[in-house]
Write a protein that holds these residues in place. Structure first.
Motif, PDB file in Angstrom:
ATOM      1  N   GLY A  11      -4.084  -3.544  -2.119  1.00 56.24           N
ATOM      2  CA  GLY A  11      -4.668  -3.286  -0.798  1.00 56.24           C
ATOM      3  C   GLY A  11      -6.168  -3.010  -0.908  1.00 56.24           C
ATOM      4  N   ASP A  12      -6.823  -3.003   0.255  1.00 52.29           N
ATOM      5  CA  ASP A  12      -8.279  -2.783   0.258  1.00 52.29           C
ATOM      6  C   ASP A  12      -8.627  -1.373  -0.208  1.00 52.29           C
ATOM      7  OD1 ASP A  12      -8.760  -2.050   3.803  1.00 52.29           O
ATOM      8  OD2 ASP A  12      -6.920  -2.078   2.655  1.00 52.29           O
ATOM      9  N   GLY A  13      -7.848  -0.388   0.218  1.00 49.55           N
ATOM     10  CA  GLY A  13      -8.142   0.991  -0.201  1.00 49.55           C
ATOM     11  C   GLY A  13      -7.997   1.167  -1.693  1.00 49.55           C
ATOM     12  N   SER A  14      -6.956   0.589  -2.258  1.00 44.38           N
ATOM     13  CA  SER A  14      -6.721   0.691  -3.714  1.00 44.38           C
ATOM     14  C   SER A  14      -7.856   0.033  -4.472  1.00 44.38           C
ATOM     15  CB  SER A  14      -5.398   0.021  -4.079  1.00 44.38           C
ATOM     16  OG  SER A  14      -4.331   0.661  -3.430  1.00 44.38           O
TER      17      SER A  14
ATOM     18  N   LEU B  15      -5.993  -9.710  -2.521  1.00 48.88           N
ATOM     19  CA  LEU B  15      -6.374  -8.442  -1.904  1.00 48.88           C
ATOM     20  C   LEU B  15      -6.008  -8.485  -0.422  1.00 48.88           C
ATOM     21  CD1 LEU B  15      -9.495  -6.345  -2.493  1.00 48.88           C
ATOM     22  CD2 LEU B  15      -8.850  -6.861  -0.153  1.00 48.88           C
ATOM     23  N   VAL B  16      -5.145  -7.567   0.003  1.00 46.87           N
ATOM     24  CA  VAL B  16      -4.707  -7.536   1.407  1.00 46.87           C
ATOM     25  C   VAL B  16      -5.610  -6.559   2.146  1.00 46.87           C
ATOM     26  CG1 VAL B  16      -2.780  -7.102   2.969  1.00 46.87           C
ATOM     27  CG2 VAL B  16      -2.348  -8.002   0.666  1.00 46.87           C
ATOM     28  N   ASN B  17      -6.511  -7.116   2.943  1.00 44.51           N
ATOM     29  CA  ASN B  17      -7.458  -6.281   3.678  1.00 44.51           C
ATOM     30  C   ASN B  17      -6.908  -5.991   5.075  1.00 44.51           C
ATOM     31  OD1 ASN B  17      -9.528  -4.970   4.899  1.00 44.51           O
ATOM     32  ND2 ASN B  17     -11.106  -6.498   4.451  1.00 44.51           N
ATOM     33  N   ASN B  18      -6.251  -4.831   5.201  1.00 44.18           N
ATOM     34  CA  ASN B  18      -5.743  -4.424   6.526  1.00 44.18           C
ATOM     35  C   ASN B  18      -6.541  -3.245   7.056  1.00 44.18           C
ATOM     36  OD1 ASN B  18      -4.943  -2.371   4.905  1.00 44.18           O
ATOM     37  ND2 ASN B  18      -2.751  -2.772   5.041  1.00 44.18           N
ATOM     38  N   ARG B  19      -7.741  -3.131   6.598  1.00 40.49           N
ATOM     39  CA  ARG B  19      -8.694  -2.153   7.144  1.00 40.49           C
ATOM     40  C   ARG B  19      -8.253  -0.696   6.956  1.00 40.49           C
ATOM     41  NH1 ARG B  19     -12.871  -4.583   9.863  1.00 40.49           N
ATOM     42  NH2 ARG B  19     -12.935  -6.733   9.161  1.00 40.49           N
ATOM     43  N   GLY B  20      -7.836  -0.347   5.758  1.00 39.11           N
ATOM     44  CA  GLY B  20      -7.607   1.082   5.547  1.00 39.11           C
ATOM     45  C   GLY B  20      -6.323   1.407   4.821  1.00 39.11           C
ATOM     46  N   TYR B  21      -5.999   2.680   4.834  1.00 36.01           N
ATOM     47  CA  TYR B  21      -4.867   3.220   4.097  1.00 36.01           C
ATOM     48  C   TYR B  21      -3.599   3.145   4.946  1.00 36.01           C
ATOM     49  CZ  TYR B  21      -8.443   5.474   1.113  1.00 36.01           C
ATOM     50  OH  TYR B  21      -9.497   5.743   0.271  1.00 36.01           O
ATOM     51  N   THR B  22      -2.999   1.992   5.020  1.00 37.80           N
ATOM     52  CA  THR B  22      -1.876   1.809   5.939  1.00 37.80           C
ATOM     53  C   THR B  22      -0.646   2.609   5.550  1.00 37.80           C
ATOM     54  OG1 THR B  22      -2.712  -0.347   6.573  1.00 37.80           O
ATOM     55  CG2 THR B  22      -0.379   0.069   6.985  1.00 37.80           C
ATOM     56  N   ILE B  23      -0.361   2.735   4.227  1.00 33.92           N
ATOM     57  CA  ILE B  23       0.803   3.569   3.871  1.00 33.92           C
ATOM     58  C   ILE B  23       0.617   4.959   4.449  1.00 33.92           C
ATOM     59  CG2 ILE B  23       1.613   5.035   1.999  1.00 33.92           C
ATOM     60  CD1 ILE B  23       2.533   2.965   0.453  1.00 33.92           C
TER      61      ILE B  23
HETATM   62 MG   LIG Z   1      -5.084  -1.229   3.226  1.00 35.51          MG
END
Ligand SMILES: [Mg+2]
Ligand SMILES: C/C(NCc1cnc(C)nc1N)=C(/S)[C@H](O)COP(=O)(O)OP(=O)(O)O
Length: 563
Positions: free
Chosen positions: A441-444, A466-474
């Motif tokens: 993910g993007d945050g990682s 890299l999955v960019n979903n704009r933040g810490y989705t978990i």
């Molecule tokens: Mg993310």
């Protein structure tokens, strides 16, 4: 040319099969680094920082069985403690080596650089004791052989990290040559009486049961190839259903006819949940039941089960110490009755394989489409290893089907976001013959992005999805807040910045299914360096498994204190 403490350590590392070792130099370890470089069997690999250095060693240990990380005192070691913690949690013998102050300074009330500014330099050693199975600090050259051998042997037997602290003025001090390496590597055999009794007890436990199931956990892999072979033999002798825990995905071949899926409660794959809960006997091998793997304690076995660990076996009402998995499993295989009732049931329950159809090429990219295309990368090359980092990548990766030969790496116990970048780097150095893919993910990625520059330096064709979903989705799914937002980066451009004058990294963006197809193709063709594919998806596009799991974990986290 005298033989020194540093040469002794170098020879021991080479003798246990370490080649690449991961370092960040500092004036407390430079002489030691020279000695390690002087050993023809060792390959010294510099890292951008000590967190990544220790995580690269963690990944190398997954591939090689054992690894080494060499850092300088305090400023280096305390960052490297994080990867050491990961190695402890993930049962990997990472040998953490740190330079330390000159032996003449202790007791002189000298204030030294890279210390807390007091005359007590023992704090690092004390801290290391808590996160390793054996910590040694060499006080004199004459003590080096005994202490180095002890630390390494403990690590190899326990499958846990160890710590070796070497003062800056001892690395080059004269030392005797090592004795036979068998003194360190000789494995501990099972006690024959206990082995026999455990096998008899297991046969008794299984005898008369109608619906036995085997559940495989992450520690089976750490017990070595012979143990994995033993499990295969036992599974085929029983003919029963075999499920794996999420952290053990890939340890039992998913193309095997007896594989029934990942047992992860409400977010299981296949019908693992139904079969495990239907069983009347559960043979757990190397399993670890944690808050995450039991979905906040909601997915535990519901029958009294037996558990075979690396060095002991427990039953409802019995325990046998010093029984090694590699010997126990094949012995039990020769004692058990064939009973494939759970496979008959599975045949009635098994879900149809998911028909993931390709999205139209101009369709906005979705998580599902990313999974479908990563699946096709797995299917295209038998020698592929997929790293999934902490985040929705865990859940997306868990749903993928591993073809014969594919490997899967996850850091589910420690769960340090960003681990997969340095770990995949360390892993790929040891397995150049395999294709290494990272789903992150993007945050990682923002935690450890620097180590992509080592992939560039060593021309490793690692593919980073890299999955960019704009933040810490978990975190959003467990408990949202403004802190789950992060500053967006131009990830594709960033990796090309690591090229400077001679690198071959490629950074690509994919906003549609078609662009992802193109990027996957380009990644397959880039053999001279890493390819990062930045997949831009909607921030609410996350797996339903993550949402379900998140709710249960949030509930477990919210349990009120006992008054
Ligand atoms: Mg993310
Ligand atoms: C912040 C944190 N966990 C807490 C955390 C914080 N710090 C470290 C080192 N490790 C951790 N797991 C986690 S799981 C983020 O959601 C990861 O975000 P990302 O990589 O972007 O993945 P998703 O968007 O799929 O969640």
């Amino acid at each position: 040319q005298q033989f020194t403490v540093g040469d002794y350590l170098a020879e021991r590392l080479a003798q246990i099969g370490i080649r690449h070792h991961f370092v960040v130099p500092g004036d407390y370890n430079l002489i030691l680094l020279d000695k390690l470089q002087a050993n023809p069997d060792l390959i010294q690999v510099g890292c951008a920082n000590e967190l990544n250095c220790s995580m690269a060693a963690e990944g190398y240990a997954r591939a090689n069985g054992v690894s080494a990380c060499v850092v300088t005192f305090s400023v280096g070691a305390i960052s490297a403690f994080n990867g050491t913690g990961s190695a402890y949690a993930e049962n990997l013998p990472l040998i953490l080596i740190s330079g330390s102050p000159n032996t003449n300074d202790a007791g002189q009330y000298h204030i030294l650089h890279h210390t807390l500014g007091t005359s007590d330099y023992t704090y690092q050693f004390e801290m290391a004791k808590k996160i390793t199975c054996c910590a040694v600090a060499i006080p004199r050259a004459v003590d080096a052989p005994r202490l180095i051998d002890r630390a390494i042997r403990h690590a190899l037997l326990a499958r846990k990290p160890c710590y070796i602290e070497i003062p800056t003025n001892l690395a080059g001090a004269s030392c005797v040559r090592p004795g036979p390496i068998s003194a360190i590597t000789e494995p501990v055999a099972s006690d024959t009486g206990a082995l026999e009794a455990a096998a008899a007890c297991a046969a008794e436990y299984l005898h008369g049961k109608l619906k036995p199931v085997i559940l495989v956990g992450p520690k089976l892999r750490r017990a070595g190839g012979a143990a994995e072979q033993g499990l295969l033999k036992l599974a085929e002798a029983m003919g029963c259903a075999v499920a794996v825990q999420p952290a053990a995905k890939g340890i039992f071949p998913e193309n095997h006819p007896q594989f029934v899926g990942v047992f992860w409660g409400q977010v299981s794959t296949g019908v693992a949940d139904a079969i495990v809960h239907w069983a009347d006997a559960l043979l757990c091998v190397g399993t670890v039941f944690t808050d995450y793997s039991t979905v906040g304690w909601t997915a535990l076995p519901n029958v009294p089960f037996m558990q075979a660990e690396m060095d002991h076996v427990t039953f409802p009402g019995a325990h046998f110490s010093r029984v090694r998995l590699a010997e126990f499993l094949p012995l039990l295989a020769s004692r058990v009755d064939f009973n494939n009732t759970t496979m008959v049931e599975y045949a009635r329950l098994r879900p149809d394989p998911p028909q993931l159809c390709a999205a139209p090429s101009e369709a906005p990219l979705t998580r599902k489409e990313i999974s479908r295309q990563v699946q096709s990368m797995l299917d295209a090359n038998a020698l592929t290893t997929l790293f999934v980092d902490t985040g929705d990548s865990w859940f997306n990766g868990m749903q993928l089907r591993l073809p014969a030969g594919a490997q899967f790496e996850i850091e589910m116990q420690w769960g340090h976001i960003g681990w997969s970048i340095p770990a995949a780097f360390g892993y790929a150095l040891r397995h150049p013959e395999r294709r290494t893919i990272v789903m992150i993910g993007d945050g990682s990625f923002q935690m450890t992005a620097q180590e992509v520059s080592q992939m560039v330096r060593y021309r490793l064709p690692i593919t980073i999805v890299l999955v960019n979903n704009r933040g810490y989705t978990i975190e959003v799914e467990i408990h949202d807040g403004s802190y789950n937002k992060i500053k967006n980066w131009d990830y594709a451009m960033l990796v090309e910045a690591f090229n400077a004058e001679d690198g071959r990294a490629v950074g690509l963006k994919a906003t549609t299914a078609g662009e992802l197809e193109e990027a996957v193709k380009a990644a397959g063709e880039n053999k001279d360096g890493p390819t990062l594919i930045e997949c831009l998806i909607d921030q609410d596009d996350c797996s339903r498994e993550l949402i379900t799991w998140g709710h249960y974990v949030a509930t477990a986290n919210a349990r009120p204190p006992k008054d």
